[in-house]
Write a protein that holds these residues in place. Sequence first.
Motif: not given
Length: 170
Positions: A1, A5, A46, A50-54
Amino acid sequence: MTDKEFIDIATALREQALRRGRCYPLDTDEAEDIAQDTMLRLWALRSKIVSADHAAGLASVIAAHTAIDLLRRRRQTVVTTADVEISETSGHTPLTAIEDQANDAWLQRQLSRLPSKEYEILHLRQVEQKSNGEIAAILGITPQSVATLLSRARHKLLEKIQRDRMRGLI
Protein backbone atom coordinates in the motif's frame (compact mmCIF):
# COMPACT_ATOMS: atom_id res chain seq x y z
CA MET A 1 0.00 0.00 0.00
CA THR A 2 1.31 3.42 -0.87
CA ASP A 3 1.53 6.28 1.61
CA LYS A 4 -1.29 8.09 -0.21
CA GLU A 5 -3.59 5.04 -0.09
CA PHE A 6 -2.87 4.63 3.61
CA ILE A 7 -3.53 8.29 4.35
CA ASP A 8 -6.83 8.08 2.45
CA ILE A 9 -8.14 5.31 4.73
CA ALA A 10 -6.35 6.39 7.93
CA THR A 11 -9.39 8.05 9.51
CA ALA A 12 -11.57 4.98 9.03
CA LEU A 13 -8.82 2.72 10.40
CA ARG A 14 -8.38 4.94 13.45
CA GLU A 15 -12.11 4.87 14.17
CA GLN A 16 -12.14 1.08 13.87
CA ALA A 17 -9.19 0.78 16.26
CA LEU A 18 -10.90 3.16 18.68
CA ARG A 19 -14.11 1.10 18.62
CA ARG A 20 -12.10 -2.06 19.22
CA GLY A 21 -10.25 -0.44 22.16
CA ARG A 22 -13.57 0.53 23.73
CA CYS A 23 -14.59 -3.15 23.83
CA TYR A 24 -12.21 -3.64 26.75
CA PRO A 25 -12.49 -2.30 30.32
CA LEU A 26 -10.46 0.82 29.59
CA ASP A 27 -11.16 4.50 30.02
CA THR A 28 -11.58 6.86 27.06
CA ASP A 29 -7.98 8.08 27.15
CA GLU A 30 -6.65 4.54 27.12
CA ALA A 31 -8.88 3.66 24.16
CA GLU A 32 -7.48 6.74 22.38
CA ASP A 33 -3.96 5.56 23.19
CA ILE A 34 -4.74 2.16 21.71
CA ALA A 35 -6.06 3.77 18.52
CA GLN A 36 -2.90 5.88 18.23
CA ASP A 37 -0.62 2.91 18.86
CA THR A 38 -2.53 0.94 16.25
CA MET A 39 -2.10 3.71 13.68
CA LEU A 40 1.63 3.88 14.36
CA ARG A 41 2.00 0.14 13.90
CA LEU A 42 -0.09 0.19 10.75
CA TRP A 43 2.03 3.03 9.40
CA ALA A 44 5.15 0.94 9.96
CA LEU A 45 3.51 -2.00 8.14
CA ARG A 46 1.96 0.00 5.30
CA SER A 47 4.30 -1.38 2.63
CA LYS A 48 3.13 -4.93 3.44
CA ILE A 49 -0.60 -4.11 3.45
CA VAL A 50 -2.26 -5.25 0.24
CA SER A 51 -5.74 -3.74 0.49
CA ALA A 52 -8.10 -1.63 2.56
CA ASP A 53 -9.79 -4.79 3.88
CA HIS A 54 -6.41 -6.18 4.89
CA ALA A 55 -5.64 -2.91 6.69
CA ALA A 56 -9.01 -3.02 8.48
CA GLY A 57 -8.38 -6.56 9.67
CA LEU A 58 -4.91 -5.64 10.89
CA ALA A 59 -6.28 -2.57 12.67
CA SER A 60 -8.76 -4.71 14.57
CA VAL A 61 -6.21 -7.34 15.56
CA ILE A 62 -3.52 -4.83 16.52
CA ALA A 63 -5.97 -2.81 18.63
CA ALA A 64 -7.17 -5.94 20.42
CA HIS A 65 -3.63 -7.11 21.16
CA THR A 66 -2.59 -3.64 22.32
CA ALA A 67 -5.57 -3.49 24.69
CA ILE A 68 -4.76 -6.92 26.10
CA ASP A 69 -1.10 -5.92 26.56
CA LEU A 70 -2.20 -2.79 28.40
CA LEU A 71 -4.42 -4.80 30.72
CA ARG A 72 -1.60 -7.27 31.39
CA ARG A 73 0.87 -4.47 32.17
CA ARG A 74 -1.56 -3.14 34.78
CA ARG A 75 -1.31 -6.41 36.66
CA GLN A 76 2.47 -6.60 36.63
CA THR A 77 4.18 -5.39 39.76
CA VAL A 78 7.74 -6.45 39.01
CA VAL A 79 10.05 -3.70 37.90
CA THR A 80 13.00 -4.80 35.79
CA THR A 81 16.29 -2.98 35.50
CA ALA A 82 18.87 -3.20 32.73
CA ASP A 83 22.36 -4.47 33.48
CA VAL A 84 25.08 -1.87 33.54
CA GLU A 85 27.74 -2.42 30.91
CA ILE A 86 30.85 -0.28 31.04
CA SER A 87 33.25 -0.51 28.13
CA GLU A 88 36.82 0.68 28.55
CA THR A 89 37.23 0.89 24.75
CA SER A 90 34.52 3.54 24.39
CA GLY A 91 36.85 6.30 25.57
CA HIS A 92 34.56 7.07 28.51
CA THR A 93 35.54 6.61 32.09
CA PRO A 94 33.37 4.34 34.21
CA LEU A 95 31.97 7.42 35.93
CA THR A 96 31.03 9.03 32.60
CA ALA A 97 29.37 5.81 31.46
CA ILE A 98 27.31 5.65 34.66
CA GLU A 99 26.32 9.32 34.30
CA ASP A 100 25.32 8.75 30.66
CA GLN A 101 23.25 5.74 31.65
CA ALA A 102 21.56 7.70 34.44
CA ASN A 103 20.77 10.56 32.04
CA ASP A 104 19.37 8.14 29.46
CA ALA A 105 17.23 6.46 32.12
CA TRP A 106 15.99 9.86 33.31
CA LEU A 107 15.06 10.87 29.75
CA GLN A 108 13.24 7.59 29.12
CA ARG A 109 11.25 8.05 32.34
CA GLN A 110 10.28 11.58 31.33
CA LEU A 111 9.28 10.47 27.84
CA SER A 112 7.19 7.63 29.26
CA ARG A 113 5.34 10.16 31.45
CA LEU A 114 4.24 12.24 28.47
CA PRO A 115 0.69 11.67 27.28
CA SER A 116 0.80 9.01 24.58
CA LYS A 117 -0.30 11.33 21.79
CA GLU A 118 2.44 13.84 22.64
CA TYR A 119 4.99 11.04 22.83
CA GLU A 120 3.89 9.62 19.47
CA ILE A 121 4.06 13.01 17.78
CA LEU A 122 7.48 13.69 19.29
CA HIS A 123 8.66 10.27 18.07
CA LEU A 124 7.30 10.75 14.55
CA ARG A 125 8.89 14.19 14.33
CA GLN A 126 12.28 13.56 15.97
CA VAL A 127 12.96 9.92 15.10
CA GLU A 128 11.09 9.38 11.83
CA GLN A 129 11.62 12.99 10.66
CA LYS A 130 7.98 13.37 9.52
CA SER A 131 6.50 16.77 8.73
CA ASN A 132 3.52 18.14 10.65
CA GLY A 133 1.28 17.42 7.65
CA GLU A 134 2.46 13.81 7.43
CA ILE A 135 1.99 13.29 11.17
CA ALA A 136 -1.49 14.82 10.98
CA ALA A 137 -2.45 12.45 8.17
CA ILE A 138 -1.06 9.41 10.00
CA LEU A 139 -2.82 10.18 13.29
CA GLY A 140 -6.01 11.62 11.82
CA ILE A 141 -5.67 15.05 13.45
CA THR A 142 -5.08 18.56 12.08
CA PRO A 143 -1.58 19.96 11.42
CA GLN A 144 -2.35 22.71 13.95
CA SER A 145 -3.00 20.06 16.60
CA VAL A 146 0.29 18.40 15.71
CA ALA A 147 2.15 21.70 16.14
CA THR A 148 0.42 22.37 19.45
CA LEU A 149 1.04 18.90 20.87
CA LEU A 150 4.65 18.87 19.66
CA SER A 151 5.28 22.24 21.29
CA ARG A 152 3.58 21.11 24.48
CA ALA A 153 5.70 17.93 24.66
CA ARG A 154 8.94 19.82 24.07
CA HIS A 155 7.97 22.47 26.63
CA LYS A 156 7.18 19.84 29.28
CA LEU A 157 10.55 18.17 28.77
CA LEU A 158 12.40 21.49 28.90
CA GLU A 159 10.65 22.51 32.12
CA LYS A 160 11.43 19.16 33.70
CA ILE A 161 15.10 19.41 32.68
CA GLN A 162 15.34 22.90 34.17
CA ARG A 163 13.62 21.87 37.44
CA ASP A 164 15.70 18.72 37.88
CA ARG A 165 18.97 20.52 37.09
CA MET A 166 18.16 23.14 39.72
CA ARG A 167 17.55 20.34 42.22
CA GLY A 168 20.76 18.59 41.17
CA LEU A 169 18.93 15.48 40.01
CA ILE A 170 20.53 15.54 36.56
